[in-house]
Scaffold this motif. Structure first.
Motif, PDB file in Angstrom:
ATOM      1  N   VAL A 151      -2.078   5.935   9.877  1.00 45.48           N
ATOM      2  CA  VAL A 151      -1.586   4.801   9.103  1.00 45.48           C
ATOM      3  C   VAL A 151      -0.261   5.192   8.456  1.00 45.48           C
ATOM      4  O   VAL A 151       0.037   6.373   8.259  1.00 45.48           O
ATOM      5  CB  VAL A 151      -2.619   4.357   8.042  1.00 45.48           C
ATOM      6  N   LYS A 152       0.526   4.193   8.105  1.00 45.12           N
ATOM      7  CA  LYS A 152       1.881   4.445   7.603  1.00 45.12           C
ATOM      8  C   LYS A 152       1.933   4.693   6.101  1.00 45.12           C
ATOM      9  O   LYS A 152       2.872   5.317   5.600  1.00 45.12           O
ATOM     10  CB  LYS A 152       2.784   3.255   7.954  1.00 45.12           C
ATOM     11  N   SER A 153       0.936   4.197   5.386  1.00 44.12           N
ATOM     12  CA  SER A 153       0.951   4.358   3.925  1.00 44.12           C
ATOM     13  C   SER A 153      -0.464   4.611   3.431  1.00 44.12           C
ATOM     14  O   SER A 153      -1.445   4.336   4.123  1.00 44.12           O
ATOM     15  CB  SER A 153       1.538   3.122   3.245  1.00 44.12           C
ATOM     16  N   LEU A 154      -0.567   5.138   2.236  1.00 41.77           N
ATOM     17  CA  LEU A 154      -1.856   5.464   1.646  1.00 41.77           C
ATOM     18  C   LEU A 154      -2.679   4.190   1.477  1.00 41.77           C
ATOM     19  O   LEU A 154      -2.229   3.234   0.837  1.00 41.77           O
ATOM     20  CB  LEU A 154      -1.644   6.127   0.283  1.00 41.77           C
ATOM     21  N   PRO A 155      -3.886   4.127   2.072  1.00 44.30           N
ATOM     22  CA  PRO A 155      -4.715   2.929   1.918  1.00 44.30           C
ATOM     23  C   PRO A 155      -4.973   2.623   0.441  1.00 44.30           C
ATOM     24  O   PRO A 155      -5.252   3.541  -0.340  1.00 44.30           O
ATOM     25  CB  PRO A 155      -6.011   3.312   2.643  1.00 44.30           C
ATOM     26  N   PRO A 156      -4.875   1.349   0.040  1.00 41.55           N
ATOM     27  CA  PRO A 156      -5.076   0.994  -1.372  1.00 41.55           C
ATOM     28  C   PRO A 156      -6.404   1.492  -1.937  1.00 41.55           C
ATOM     29  O   PRO A 156      -6.459   1.927  -3.094  1.00 41.55           O
ATOM     30  CB  PRO A 156      -5.005  -0.536  -1.356  1.00 41.55           C
TER      31      PRO A 156
END
Length: 234
Positions: A151-156
């Motif tokens: 994934v491109k960003s830290l999952p919320p």
């Protein structure tokens, strides 16, 4: 284990299955996949040539076509075997171990002259397993049927769990996930939050990717199975 939530980093659909197991233990799961599984179209050998299908991951189950359901399936572990059976495969056996155990199962169950072994796998995976089987005299058709994309960003959900200190245990099922996790947590400035967390990994190689100095503890499952990982939560 300290009370709190269990952060599950594996991709779907495995993440939801693990969440159900965690809930059954009386713990609270947080599902935050760090990889996305995407199927890849592959040219597979004719059905009549295949002696057995070899799977080192449950992610290889769904991409197989319907008419392969009657073939013998040999899997690395029980979770992959369960997923294969749910998909309609009837003749399924599990090595209940790692890639080496799977190779041993193949040698015990399949004769070299029976035909081609179809090794369905992810991009960049199972290369050592394929080489091991070929050295044992098997014809192996290794086919990439899926890719695992970070994934491109830290999952919320993961960010919230780390910021609030809820996540006391974090489960890691692959080296790719571990590397992605550390990279994104570092980029978010949350490495310090790991000091209160225990990392539970499916194997030693995964543990090495996590940089143990960041964690309260890094625990490695006694066997590379989900059951052994979950046993460390007790």
């Amino acid at each position: 284990m300290l009370p709190g939530t269990v952060l599950i980093t594996r991709p779907e659909p495995g993440a939801s299955e693990t969440a159900g197991r965690v809930t059954a233990m009386g713990l609270t799961p947080i599902v935050a996949p760090f990889l996305e599984i995407r199927p890849i179209s592959a040219r597979l050998p004719p059905l009549r040539q295949i002696a057995a299908v070899i799977m080192a991951s449950g992610n290889a189950v769904d991409p197989l076509p319907e008419h392969y359901r009657g073939l013998p399936i040999l899997t690395v572990g029980a979770a992959t075997a369960r997923r294969a059976k749910l998909a309609g495969f009837a003749n399924v056996a599990s090595a209940d171990g790692n890639a080496s155990a799977l190779a041993s199962l193949v040698r015990a169950r399949i004769d070299r002259g029976d035909g081609t072994l179809l090794l369905v796998t992810g991009r960049g995976q199972s290369l050592v397993l394929a080489a091991d089987l070929r050295q044992s005299g098997y014809r192996v058709a290794r086919r990439v049927v899926y890719t695992a994309e970070p994934v491109k960003s830290l999952p919320p959900a993961a960010m919230t769990a780390l910021l609030t200190g809820q996540a006391r245990s974090v489960l890691f099922f692959s080296t790719e996930t571990a590397r992605c996790f550390i990279r994104l947590v570092d980029a978010a400035g949350l490495i310090g939050a790991l000091r209160n967390c225990e990392a539970i990994t499916i194997g030693a190689q995964v543990g090495m990717a996590l940089k143990g100095e960041y964690w309260a503890r890094v625990s490695v499952a006694g066997k590379p199975t989900q059951d052994e990982m979950l046993a460390l939560l007790r």
